[in-house]
Design an enzyme around this catalytic site. Structure first.
Site, PDB file in Angstrom:
ATOM      1  CB  SER A 104      -0.848   0.008   1.273  1.00 58.08           C
ATOM      2  OG  SER A 104      -1.514   1.243   1.421  1.00 58.08           O
ATOM      3  CE1 TYR A 111      -4.116  -1.860   5.074  1.00 62.89           C
ATOM      4  CE2 TYR A 111      -3.342   0.342   4.549  1.00 62.89           C
ATOM      5  CZ  TYR A 111      -3.783  -0.897   4.135  1.00 62.89           C
ATOM      6  OH  TYR A 111      -3.880  -1.180   2.790  1.00 62.89           O
TER       7      TYR A 111
HETATM    8  N1  LIG Z   1      -8.500  -0.946  -1.539  1.00 65.50           N
HETATM    9  C1  LIG Z   1      -7.506  -0.054  -1.466  1.00 65.50           C
HETATM   10  O1  LIG Z   1      -7.706   1.163  -1.598  1.00 65.50           O
HETATM   11  C2  LIG Z   1      -6.109  -0.525  -1.247  1.00 65.50           C
HETATM   12  C3  LIG Z   1      -5.069   0.389  -1.433  1.00 65.50           C
HETATM   13  C4  LIG Z   1      -3.769  -0.033  -1.233  1.00 65.50           C
HETATM   14  C5  LIG Z   1      -3.524  -1.326  -0.854  1.00 65.50           C
HETATM   15  N2  LIG Z   1      -4.561  -2.199  -0.672  1.00 65.50           N
HETATM   16  C6  LIG Z   1      -4.230  -3.562  -0.267  1.00 65.50           C
HETATM   17  O2  LIG Z   1      -4.677  -4.443  -1.267  1.00 65.50           O
HETATM   18  C7  LIG Z   1      -4.963  -5.708  -0.684  1.00 65.50           C
HETATM   19  C8  LIG Z   1      -6.356  -6.134  -1.081  1.00 65.50           C
HETATM   20  O3  LIG Z   1      -7.279  -5.181  -0.588  1.00 65.50           O
HETATM   21  P1  LIG Z   1      -8.746  -5.038  -1.183  1.00 65.50           P
HETATM   22  O4  LIG Z   1      -9.021  -3.607  -1.371  1.00 65.50           O
HETATM   23  O5  LIG Z   1      -8.939  -5.951  -2.306  1.00 65.50           O
HETATM   24  O6  LIG Z   1      -9.572  -5.501   0.111  1.00 65.50           O
HETATM   25  P2  LIG Z   1     -10.775  -6.544   0.251  1.00 65.50           P
HETATM   26  O7  LIG Z   1     -11.284  -6.384   1.630  1.00 65.50           O
HETATM   27  O8  LIG Z   1     -11.716  -6.387  -0.887  1.00 65.50           O
HETATM   28  O9  LIG Z   1     -10.019  -7.929   0.092  1.00 65.50           O
HETATM   29  C9  LIG Z   1      -9.228  -8.457   1.091  1.00 65.50           C
HETATM   30  C10 LIG Z   1      -9.156  -9.940   0.912  1.00 65.50           C
HETATM   31  O10 LIG Z   1      -8.458 -10.474   2.030  1.00 65.50           O
HETATM   32  C11 LIG Z   1      -9.136 -11.627   2.472  1.00 65.50           C
HETATM   33  N3  LIG Z   1      -8.848 -11.872   3.881  1.00 65.50           N
HETATM   34  C12 LIG Z   1      -9.048 -11.062   4.955  1.00 65.50           C
HETATM   35  N4  LIG Z   1      -8.649 -11.671   6.081  1.00 65.50           N
HETATM   36  C13 LIG Z   1      -8.182 -12.892   5.722  1.00 65.50           C
HETATM   37  C14 LIG Z   1      -7.625 -13.987   6.424  1.00 65.50           C
HETATM   38  N5  LIG Z   1      -7.467 -13.969   7.757  1.00 65.50           N
HETATM   39  N6  LIG Z   1      -7.264 -15.091   5.714  1.00 65.50           N
HETATM   40  C15 LIG Z   1      -7.415 -15.141   4.378  1.00 65.50           C
HETATM   41  N7  LIG Z   1      -7.923 -14.128   3.656  1.00 65.50           N
HETATM   42  C16 LIG Z   1      -8.314 -13.020   4.323  1.00 65.50           C
HETATM   43  C17 LIG Z   1     -10.597 -11.356   2.214  1.00 65.50           C
HETATM   44  O11 LIG Z   1     -11.317 -12.568   2.145  1.00 65.50           O
HETATM   45  C18 LIG Z   1     -10.520 -10.628   0.866  1.00 65.50           C
HETATM   46  O12 LIG Z   1     -10.538 -11.558  -0.193  1.00 65.50           O
HETATM   47  C19 LIG Z   1      -4.789  -5.523   0.828  1.00 65.50           C
HETATM   48  O13 LIG Z   1      -3.496  -5.953   1.193  1.00 65.50           O
HETATM   49  C20 LIG Z   1      -4.888  -4.030   1.007  1.00 65.50           C
HETATM   50  O14 LIG Z   1      -4.188  -3.621   2.141  1.00 65.50           O
HETATM   51  C21 LIG Z   1      -5.848  -1.835  -0.869  1.00 65.50           C
END
Ligand SMILES: NC(=O)c1ccc[n+]([C@@H]2O[C@H](COP(=O)([O-])OP(=O)(O)OC[C@H]3O[C@@H](n4cnc5c(N)ncnc54)[C@H](O)[C@@H]3O)[C@@H](O)[C@H]2O)c1
Length: 282
Positions: free
Chosen positions: A158, A171
């Protein structure tokens, strides 16, 4: 599809394990990998049904046997081992692992409960370690059998892994730590034919992480008072959009550009690549 078209696909015939693929960024990555010729194992924790539906759609679109859905909690080592074993059982090997798991608990350091802090750390940071531990063993064995074979581990990190995040310490701390792991794994796993890199996206506003009406960040940030003067979710969204120099949130296509770069680039490892619309400059 003709053979020449198939040859142009970017991950043709590779086996990709996408962890955290029941929605959001991981779902987008799994679908794009399938479109570009990969076999995909989609891993979900609670929302297995959703991952199964995505796998079915991929199989329908690109042919039977192209995708499976697996359940694993990344904080449970036995479940992680099982996830790796089942992927190898289904597809014979693993060429790419993407760790797209992440949770957020926003709030002031003065108020945050220890259990919330520890839970974020366990999922975002420790879970990444556990998945790399078990996937790297399989990949190392593949490299031993065929030293010309190189593989990729990619952590979806991130912009909060590159720059502190206001009232979001758990985070950001877990993401900064993730970069330390990525750099250290990268150094160690070179001898096993594994490149390890992190992609650091800016805000993906359209996914559930931000937009979920109950748990999403817009709601959390409104409640936590992270945006001074914000009264509605729309106020919070506008505030975050206005902070991006390119003027919009991050899209799956932007993240995929960076992912294909690290896969195709043979002369780099241990990098943390920002995809932030100019918001974080290094
Ligand atoms: N959405 C954003 O703006 C953003 C920005 C930068 C980075 N990210 C990063 O991208 C990645 C994905 O985020 P996203 O936006 O798709 O979020 P999301 O909540 O849509 O997806 C997260 C995924 O993690 C899984 N998950 C959560 N806890 C878990 C566990 N204990 N075991 C197995 N799986 C688990 C969920 O089932 C889901 O599939 C994350 O690492 C997040 O930090 C997101």
């Amino acid at each position: 599809m003709s053979e020449s078209m198939a040859q142009r696909r970017r991950v043709e015939g590779k086996v990709a394990l996408v962890i955290g693929a029941s929605g959001g960024i991981g779902e987008g990555i799994a679908r794009d990998f399938a479109r570009e010729g990969a076999y995909v194992a989609l891993v979900a924790n609670r929302n297995l049904q959703r991952a199964q539906k995505i796998a079915e759609e991929i199989n329908y679109q690109y042919g039977l046997g192209r995708a499976i859905a697996l359940k694993a909690d990344v904080t449970n080592e036995e479940e992680v081992e099982e996830m790796v074993r089942k992927t190898v059982e289904a597809f014979g090997r693993i060429d790419i692992m993407v760790y797209s798991v992440g949770i957020v608990k926003a709030g002031s350091v003065k108020e945050m409960k220890l259990e919330d802090f520890e839970h974020v750390t366990k999922v975002n940071y420790t879970g990444y370690f556990l998945c790399v531990k078990h996937v790297a063993r399989v990949m190392a064995e593949q490299h031993r059998r065929d030293p010309s074979h190189w593989m990729d581990i990619i952590q979806i990190n991130s912009k909060s892994g590159l720059q502190g995040s206001y009232k979001n310490a758990a985070y950001a701390g877990s993401k900064f730590g993730g970069i330390g792991l990525t750099q250290s794994f990268a150094l160690e796993l070179l001898e096993d034919g594994i490149k390890v890199n992190a992609i650091c996206p800016g805000n993906y506003f359209d996914g559930p992480l931000w937009s979920d009406p109950k748990e999403g960040l817009f709601v959390q940030y409104l409640r936590a008072g992270k945006v001074p003067g914000a009264k509605t979710i729309e106020d919070v969204r506008r505030y975050y959009e206005s902070k991006v120099p390119i003027g919009r949130g991050c899209a799956i296509e932007d993240i995929m550009q960076a992912i294909y770069y690290v896969i195709e680039q043979k002369y780099e490892t241990g990098q943390a690549i920002p995809v932030t619309g100019g918001q974080v400059m290094r």
